[in-house]
Design an enzyme around this catalytic site. Structure first.
Site, PDB file in Angstrom:
ATOM      1  N   HIS A  50       0.839  -1.208   0.000  1.00  0.00           N
ATOM      2  CA  HIS A  50       0.000   0.000   0.000  1.00  0.00           C
ATOM      3  C   HIS A  50       0.874   1.259   0.000  1.00  0.00           C
ATOM      4  O   HIS A  50       0.566   2.245  -0.663  1.00  0.00           O
ATOM      5  CB  HIS A  50      -0.892   0.034   1.245  1.00  0.00           C
ATOM      6  N   GLY A 160      -2.774  -1.915  -6.880  1.00  0.00           N
ATOM      7  CA  GLY A 160      -1.665  -2.858  -6.985  1.00  0.00           C
ATOM      8  C   GLY A 160      -1.910  -3.912  -8.057  1.00  0.00           C
ATOM      9  O   GLY A 160      -3.036  -4.352  -8.267  1.00  0.00           O
ATOM     10  N   GLN A 166      -8.655  -7.571 -10.709  1.00  0.00           N
ATOM     11  CA  GLN A 166      -9.321  -6.361 -10.198  1.00  0.00           C
ATOM     12  C   GLN A 166      -8.856  -5.127 -10.971  1.00  0.00           C
ATOM     13  O   GLN A 166      -9.662  -4.276 -11.356  1.00  0.00           O
ATOM     14  CB  GLN A 166      -8.998  -6.214  -8.713  1.00  0.00           C
TER      15      GLN A 166
HETATM   16  O1  PAF Z   1      -7.828  -4.018  -3.380  1.00  0.00           O
HETATM   17  C1  PAF Z   1      -8.525  -3.642  -2.418  1.00  0.00           C
HETATM   18  O2  PAF Z   1      -8.049  -3.436  -1.304  1.00  0.00           O
HETATM   19  C2  PAF Z   1     -10.016  -3.439  -2.610  1.00  0.00           C
HETATM   20  O3  PAF Z   1     -10.547  -4.406  -3.463  1.00  0.00           O
HETATM   21  C3  PAF Z   1     -10.390  -2.022  -3.087  1.00  0.00           C
HETATM   22  C4  PAF Z   1      -9.817  -1.723  -4.455  1.00  0.00           C
HETATM   23  C5  PAF Z   1      -9.887  -0.998  -2.085  1.00  0.00           C
HETATM   24  C6  PAF Z   1     -11.914  -1.890  -3.176  1.00  0.00           C
HETATM   25  O4  PAF Z   1     -12.533  -2.133  -1.961  1.00  0.00           O
END
Ligand code: PAF
Length: 291
Positions: A50, A160, A166
């Site tokens: 992060h 990421g 995603q």
């Molecule tokens: O990758 C994550 O932590 C989550 O899927 C996100 C993108 C914050 C959406 O809740």
């Protein structure tokens, strides 16, 4: 900017807002000052992966907003929503150290007030890989990220590459919905032994942690086999056997996929990605590498 509670201000912590109205007020001030804005959506339990997103954001824009929201809509009924790691005080310290400009940490009622009835669904891209194993997951992700983008109106949003499917889903709906935002992917950050950093790694026992390291190694070998021209389905079967041998008892998938459409790669050129999802006890690990 009257954002900090007295205690937070004393500690010099990153300012926190918890409502969309407050967020909009701050974003409005920055916009009037012609400042560029980045958004880093997270579910908290922050780690170096992060913080790499925050660094990437700070390198590209004047202001960086980090969001922390454990989004119930992206967890299935038998998934780990209640067990998902949470620790706001630690997250605040990390974000303060990383130089984030604002933390947006809404509660569930703020994000999904009574009567909330809308969903964002991306077809095709979500049919394979994690999609069938986590019904509703990507719809939950797409819905919450659409909301976060609409709330913060950033110039760039950072995600990421560890959650590779995603990332592709978010890029797709941002394009499809003409959202005026750049979606930027940031390379996966790994532990020294190659394990992709993930908030869920804290759930691994010592023995599981020792097995977990093999996922990256197996994916690198799979990518190498695909690059060398081995038939992708045979290479996938070998990689799956290697994961079982290493100690993964339950494997959701091992795949060589087109890097953009995520369709099974035919081994005949074009960018590809090697991806896997497998379980160690109650913990589901995912990872991917470029081919
Ligand atoms: O990758 C994550 O932590 C989550 O899927 C996100 C993108 C914050 C959406 O809740």
């Amino acid at each position: 900017m009257a954002l900090r509670s007295p205690a937070e201000a004393r500690a010099g912590n990153v300012p926190i807002v918890r409502s969309v109205a407050e967020l909009r007020r701050v974003v409005g001030e920055w916009r009037r000052a012609d400042e560029s804005i980045a958004l880093v959506p997270t579910m908290g339990a922050l780690h170096d992966g992060h913080l790499a997103l925050v660094r990437a954001a700070k390198a590209r824009t004047r202001r960086t907003i980090v969001t922390i929201f454990v989004n119930p809509k992206q967890f299935g009924p038998r998934e780990d929503f209640s067990a998902y790691p949470r620790g706001e005080a630690r997250d605040i310290a990390l974000l303060t150290g990383a130089g984030a400009d604002l933390l947006f940490a809404p509660n569930v009622a703020q994000m999904y007030p009574p009567g909330f009835a809308t969903a964002v669904r991306v077809a095709g891209l979500t049919d394979g890989l994690c999609g069938p194993h986590r019904p509703g997951h990507f719809e939950g992700v797409a819905t919450v990220v659409t909301k976060l983008l609409a709330q913060a109106l950033p110039d760039i949003a950072f995600f990421g590459e560890k959650d590779y499917q995603q990332l592709q889903v978010i890029k797709r709906f941002a394009r499809d919905l003409d959202l005026p935002v750049e979606i930027a992917g940031v390379e996966t950050v790994r532990e020294a032994d190659g394990l992709a950093m993930s908030s869920r790694n804290v759930h691994l026992s010592g023995a599981e942690r020792a097995v977990a390291t093999s996922m990256h190694r197996v994916l690198l070998a799979l990518a190498e086999a695909a690059r060398a021209g081995n038939p992708p389905r045979a290479a996938e079967a070998e990689a799956e056997a290697a994961l079982r041998e290493a100690g993964f008892a339950r494997i959701d998938y091992v795949a060589v996929a087109d890097a953009e459409t995520l369709a099974p790669h035919d081994g005949k050129g074009g960018r590809a990605r090697a991806l896997a999802a497998a379980w160690l006890g109650e913990t589901r690990l995912i990872d991917n590498v470029p081919v």
